[in-house]
Design an enzyme around this catalytic site. Structure first.
Site, PDB file in Angstrom:
ATOM      1  CE  LYS A 116     -10.075  -4.967  -4.493  1.00 40.56           C
ATOM      2  NZ  LYS A 116     -10.210  -3.484  -3.816  1.00 40.56           N
TER       3      LYS A 116
ATOM      4  CD  GLN B 104     -13.643  -3.749  -1.853  1.00 39.39           C
ATOM      5  OE1 GLN B 104     -13.752  -3.871  -2.949  1.00 39.39           O
ATOM      6  NE2 GLN B 104     -13.016  -2.821  -1.295  1.00 39.39           N
TER       7      GLN B 104
ATOM      8  CG  ASP C 123      -9.699  -1.564  -6.403  1.00 39.04           C
ATOM      9  OD1 ASP C 123     -10.684  -2.225  -6.607  1.00 39.04           O
ATOM     10  OD2 ASP C 123      -8.871  -1.583  -5.277  1.00 39.04           O
TER      11      ASP C 123
ATOM     12  CE  LYS D  72      -4.170  -1.585  -0.102  1.00 40.85           C
ATOM     13  NZ  LYS D  72      -5.184  -1.436  -0.976  1.00 40.85           N
TER      14      LYS D  72
HETATM   15  C1  MUC Z   1      -7.453  -2.320  -2.523  1.00 42.00           C
HETATM   16  O1  MUC Z   1      -7.214  -2.982  -3.371  1.00 42.00           O
HETATM   17  O2  MUC Z   1      -7.665  -1.281  -2.501  1.00 42.00           O
HETATM   18  C2  MUC Z   1      -8.666  -1.226   0.324  1.00 42.00           C
HETATM   19  C3  MUC Z   1      -9.628  -0.333   0.225  1.00 42.00           C
HETATM   20  C4  MUC Z   1     -10.540  -1.011  -0.595  1.00 42.00           C
HETATM   21  O3  MUC Z   1     -11.703  -0.736  -0.970  1.00 42.00           O
HETATM   22  O4  MUC Z   1     -10.105  -2.453  -0.801  1.00 42.00           O
HETATM   23  C5  MUC Z   1      -8.875  -2.547  -0.323  1.00 42.00           C
HETATM   24  C6  MUC Z   1      -7.847  -3.006  -1.155  1.00 42.00           C
HETATM   25 MG    MG Z   2      -7.098  -1.229  -4.505  1.00 39.63          MG
END
Ligand code: MUC
Ligand code: MG
Length: 373
Positions: free
Chosen positions: A266, A294, A242, A162
């Site tokens: 997702k 998620q 995403d 991250k």
């Molecule tokens: C991601 O891939 O972003 C963190 C916030 C969200 O909405 O999903 C996670 C993982």
């Molecule tokens: Mg993401």
């Protein structure tokens, strides 16, 4: 067979290791367990993780929309009439995680009734996926420790780091420390959750040019339309959409607009039905996918691997399947096991999860039984 009842059960399980990222933080998994009942007592389950910072849904909003709007719309329909189900659900805009959970619980019912694993009904490509672990914000030393533990204990060799903090050098230092410590024994990619501006992200990508990243995800807001395109044009690796591409129409818009060159799928937000549509769209356009997380619990993670293993394209990369390891407990009778860096699907009808009723009774938050349908 008809749908007879739909339940939305709120539960809360604390994390042992909270996940921090640019758009938020998760300390307790306050999710909703959705159960779709069919005639003859068949029950399908799925999990909805509310992510207000991404989709605006909350635990209360998911529970309420499922119980008060979706359940009355779909009770009485045949379990195979999925297009009718989705037409009715789509009369309500938004609410992606609530819709996805209803969809996946219905697929679980269908698999159980047909006596087939859902992963085979979807595509049946393989029976496992390599696992990618998401590492939240911390110091370089702590993030190196997290990776070392997951590598040693579970054999995981792919990590999503991250990023998106200010100054961006905080994150560059982490990625550099990971690469220096682990050399080429791990794959690394980054996810900014929209934390940087386009110019910060461009500088950060330049500063990490020698660190062999494989993907860059949502480094800046997609609403910065021209900034995003400018950034994507100079990204040395596929730029993953995403949260900016959470339904098929947005995927089209982001890809054709030049704002992304890969797409995270997702199941928590597109279920099985719309994840299929996103996957087929990407496959037709020659765009790579990553199975995203998620911040799912074990029910949700099983749904992700069930879908990811079903297709050649979604199982080509490691899927984000391990953040349930940071939870203090879960709801399954048989917990998921990651070993040698992989997670397998289960060769049994439906998605392959059974809920431990004692655990559900312990963690559920709706003590007022009259509130469930
Ligand atoms: C991601 O891939 O972003 C963190 C916030 C969200 O909405 O999903 C996670 C993982
Ligand atoms: Mg993401």
């Amino acid at each position: 067979m008809k749908i007879t009842r739909v339940e939305a059960i709120p539960f809360a399980i604390p994390y042992t290791h909270p996940l921090r990222f640019a758009s938020g933080e998760v300390r307790v998994a306050e999710h909703i367990l959705v159960r779709v009942h069919g005639e003859d007592g068949v029950v399908g389950v799925a999990e909805a993780p509310p992510r207000p910072f991404t989709y605006g849904e909350t635990q209360d909003s998911i529970r309420s929309i499922v119980e008060k709007v979706f359940a009355p719309q779909i009770v009485g329909l045949d379990i195979l009439d999925r297009e009718k189900v989705h037409t009715l659900l789509n009369r309500t805009v938004g609410n992606p995680c609530a819709k996805a959970a209803v969809d996946m619980a219905l697929w679980d019912v269908i698999g159980k009734v047909l006596g087939q694993p859902v992963t085979k009904l979807l595509g049946g490509y393989t029976d496992h996926m390599r696992v990618s672990h998401m590492v939240g914000f911390d110091t370089p030393a702590k993030m190196v420790d997290v990776v070392a533990q997951h590598k040693e204990r579970y054999g995981i060799t792919t990590y999503k780091v991250k990023v998106g903090r200010r100054p961006f050098t905080l994150d560059v230092d982490v990625v550099r420390a990971l690469r220096e410590h682990f050399g080429d024994t791990i794959e690394l990619y980054i996810d900014g959750n929209r934390g940087w501006t386009a110019s910060e992200a461009a500088r950060a990508l330049r500063a990490m040019a020698d660190l062999d990243l494989t993907l860059a995800e949502e480094l800046n807001p997609a609403d910065d339309v021209l900034g995003r395109r400018w950034l994507v044009q100079q990204s040395p690796v596929p730029f993953v959409a995403d949260e900016s591409a959470s339904r098929p129409g947005e995927v089209t818009r982001e890809l054709l607009g030049g704002s992304a060159t890969a797409v995270s799928i997702k199941t928590a937000r597109t279920g099985f039905t719309y994840s299929q549509r996103v996957y087929f769209e990407c496959e037709s356009l020659g765009v790579e996918n990553v199975m995203g997380n998620q911040i799912d619990g074990q029910v949700g993670t099983m749904c992700t691997v069930v879908f990811g293993a079903a297709y050649r394209g979604t199982s080509a990369r490691a899927g984000e399947l391990s953040n349930f390891l940071d939870m203090s407990d879960d709801l399954l009778t048989e917990p998921l096991q990651i070993s040698a860096g992989t997670l397998a699907v289960r060769d049994r009808p439906g998605t392959g999860v059974d809920i431990d009723e004692d655990k559900l009774a312990h963690y559920r938050q709706d003590t007022d039984a009259t509130l469930t349908i």
